[in-house]
Scaffold this active site. Structure first.
Site, PDB file in Angstrom:
ATOM      1  N   ASP A  26      -2.527   6.335  -3.476  1.00  0.00           N
ATOM      2  CA  ASP A  26      -1.403   5.673  -2.820  1.00  0.00           C
ATOM      3  C   ASP A  26      -0.896   4.547  -3.717  1.00  0.00           C
ATOM      4  O   ASP A  26      -1.392   4.346  -4.829  1.00  0.00           O
ATOM      5  CB  ASP A  26      -1.788   5.171  -1.424  1.00  0.00           C
ATOM      6  CG  ASP A  26      -2.847   4.079  -1.455  1.00  0.00           C
ATOM      7  OD1 ASP A  26      -3.524   3.942  -2.492  1.00  0.00           O
ATOM      8  OD2 ASP A  26      -3.008   3.364  -0.441  1.00  0.00           O
ATOM      9  N   ASP A  35      -1.104   1.341  -3.972  1.00  0.00           N
ATOM     10  CA  ASP A  35      -1.943   0.274  -4.528  1.00  0.00           C
ATOM     11  C   ASP A  35      -3.300   0.775  -5.012  1.00  0.00           C
ATOM     12  O   ASP A  35      -4.138  -0.012  -5.446  1.00  0.00           O
ATOM     13  CB  ASP A  35      -2.115  -0.870  -3.526  1.00  0.00           C
ATOM     14  CG  ASP A  35      -3.021  -0.513  -2.359  1.00  0.00           C
ATOM     15  OD1 ASP A  35      -3.058   0.675  -1.976  1.00  0.00           O
ATOM     16  OD2 ASP A  35      -3.685  -1.419  -1.820  1.00  0.00           O
ATOM     17  N   SER A  69       0.813  -1.217   0.000  1.00  0.00           N
ATOM     18  CA  SER A  69       0.000   0.000   0.000  1.00  0.00           C
ATOM     19  C   SER A  69       0.848   1.269   0.000  1.00  0.00           C
ATOM     20  O   SER A  69       1.581   1.544  -0.922  1.00  0.00           O
ATOM     21  CB  SER A  69      -0.966  -0.038   1.185  1.00  0.00           C
ATOM     22  OG  SER A  69      -1.901   1.003   1.121  1.00  0.00           O
ATOM     23  N   ASP A 125      -5.987   2.106  -3.556  1.00  0.00           N
ATOM     24  CA  ASP A 125      -7.262   1.984  -2.841  1.00  0.00           C
ATOM     25  C   ASP A 125      -7.561   3.214  -1.989  1.00  0.00           C
ATOM     26  O   ASP A 125      -8.579   3.276  -1.313  1.00  0.00           O
ATOM     27  CB  ASP A 125      -7.296   0.717  -1.977  1.00  0.00           C
ATOM     28  CG  ASP A 125      -6.300   0.727  -0.819  1.00  0.00           C
ATOM     29  OD1 ASP A 125      -5.465   1.656  -0.749  1.00  0.00           O
ATOM     30  OD2 ASP A 125      -6.348  -0.206   0.013  1.00  0.00           O
TER      31      ASP A 125
END
EC number: 5.4.2.10
Length: 450
Positions: free
Chosen positions: A243, A245, A101, A247
């Site tokens: 960010d 990833d 992440s 999400d």
């Protein structure tokens, strides 16, 4: 007690326990073992962000899954929600995300979605832990002719782009909008620019040159100042920072002022209430969300429910109680009407649709909520400690809570992903809450350093 999984999957420094090739292969075996129920070819989707270690971990997981007689569908670098979408779209038995992440490139992680696109519940994660640590699966491996195969889905990115565009009202376009996006050199780099450009926007894209080591480095949702500065420089209409990833979303208005997740939730909740699309008139946030959001929801005629920190707990609360919208101050926004998890690009499209429909700038829309002063401080600890074990800490918190009264609150919690204790204090007086936070942090440091 959990030994591998934290609040958002397994995470750690790549090539160091638990993020080793050996553990990754065992996790692959465990997932495959758990999804095998009937006599047909099972399939598991695997995607990742842009970290250098992603290839190593991916190959290990693929080996583990195939060794148990289950096939693998590889989608390459794709945002976490995109992997959830492909998992359900392909009717796969599970989806695996290789990402840490917002963490630096040295870290990596493994997150798992079930066939319905939702993250695994705690009980299922504990089953995987047990299988990984017990080595019981070694006796269950199939014969050579029954091992799984790995293949690549070449159009996964295109499918996800089409899905995202379909969540934007067809009667609108983004023609006339100038949007600055920051993809953090992460998983959104090959998706976000196309989505907004194909809907008609002029796009200035930052963070779209991943090299395996620059993900989240001075850019993206953790460093919105880069996006905000570019918005001011170019006179753009809005800035969108994702960010690593994809999400999570942090936005800034046309003046370069960062608008946090609480304000974005308030904007979206107001629109959903107006359209009567907010199930039970309820917004699900977390214990970290500002008290100002609670006040704003009451004024709109809605309700605020708080879940534990982590988008998975927000989603669990939504599903359990039949709510349709929720999120976190940190930028995770979940629209269950469209997606099973937080999706930064999808959330951005919903905000842009509101701006288009209401013919208002983001700064005008953000007036729906006024934040209480809030301070959040992180104390990095040399060893794992519980605040409950700190002599006098509970009494200190109680004293300060009485001092703040009904117009303030204190929240102290350990991070689920790193050796950090977070201290959040909220109230009407900025100086007062800052002093309280400093005092509580100092109590934690004394124990940590002793």
């Amino acid at each position: 007690m959990r030994k591998l999984f934290g609040t958002d999957g397994i995470r750690g420094v790549a090539n160091v326990h638990p993020m080793t090739m050996e553990i990754a292969m065992q996790v692959g075996r465990a997932i495959a073992f758990l999804v095998k129920k009937e006599n047909y070819r099972h399939r598991i989707v695997i995607g990742k962000d842009t970290r250098l270690s992603g290839y190593m971990i991916e190959n290990a997981i693929v080996a583990g899954i195939c060794s148990m007689g289950v096939d693998v569908l590889l989608v390459g670098p794709l945002p976490t929600p995109g992997i959830a979408f492909i998992t359900t779209s392909m009717r796969a038995d599970a989806g695996v995300v290789i990402s840490a992440s917002h963490n630096p490139f040295q870290d990596n992680g493994i997150k798992i979605f079930f066939s319905d696109g939702f993250k695994l519940p705690d009980a299922m994660e504990l089953k995987i832990e047990d299988l990984v640590l017990s080595q019981r699966m070694l006796a269950l491996q199939p014969l050579a002719e029954e091992v799984g195969r790995a293949s690549r889905i070449d159009d996964a990115k295109g499918r996800y782009i089409v899905f995202l565009k379909n969540t934007f009202p067809k009667k609108y376009t983004l023609d006339g909008f100038h949007i600055v996006i920051d993809c953090a050199h992460g998983a959104t780099y090959g998706v976000a620019p196309h989505v907004f450009e194909e809907l008609g926007a002029k796009v200035t894209a930052l963070g779209i040159e991943p090299n395996g080591q620059n993900i989240n480095a001075g850019c993206g949702a953790l460093h919105p100042e880069l996006m905000a500065g570019k918005v001011k420089e170019l006179g753009a209409d809005i800035g969108l920072a994702f960010d690593g990833d994809g999400d999570r979303l942090i936005v800034c208005d046309e003046h370069g002022v960062v608008v946090d997740g609480d304000h974005v939730m308030a904007i979206c909740a107001k629109e959903l209430l107006a359209q009567r699309k907010s199930k039970k008139k309820t917004l699900v946030a977390t214990v970290m969300s500002n008290m100002g959001l609670e006040v704003a929801m009451k004024k709109m005629g809605g309700h605020l429910v708080r879940a534990d920190v982590g988008d998975r707990y927000v989603v669990e609360c939504m599903r359990k109680n039949g709510y349709s919208f929720g999120g976190e101050q940190s930028g995770h926004l979940v629209f269950l009407e469209h997606m099973t998890t937080g999706d930064g690009i999808l959330a951005a499209l919903q905000i842009l649709a509101i701006m288009k429909k209401r013919k208002k700038t983001l700064s005008e829309l953000a007036q729906v909520m006024q934040s209480f002063p809030q301070v959040l401080k992180n104390v990095r600890t040399a060893k794992k400690i519980s605040v409950d074990s700190i002599v006098g800490f509970a009494d200190a918190v109680k004293k300060y809570e009485m001092q703040l009264g009904d117009t303030g609150r204190i929240l102290v919690r350990p991070s689920g992903t790193e050796p950090v204790i977070r201290v959040m204090v909220e109230g009407l007086d900025s100086a007062e809450i800052n002093d309280i936070a400093d005092e509580l942090c100092e109590l934690i440091r004394r124990v940590s350093n002793s």
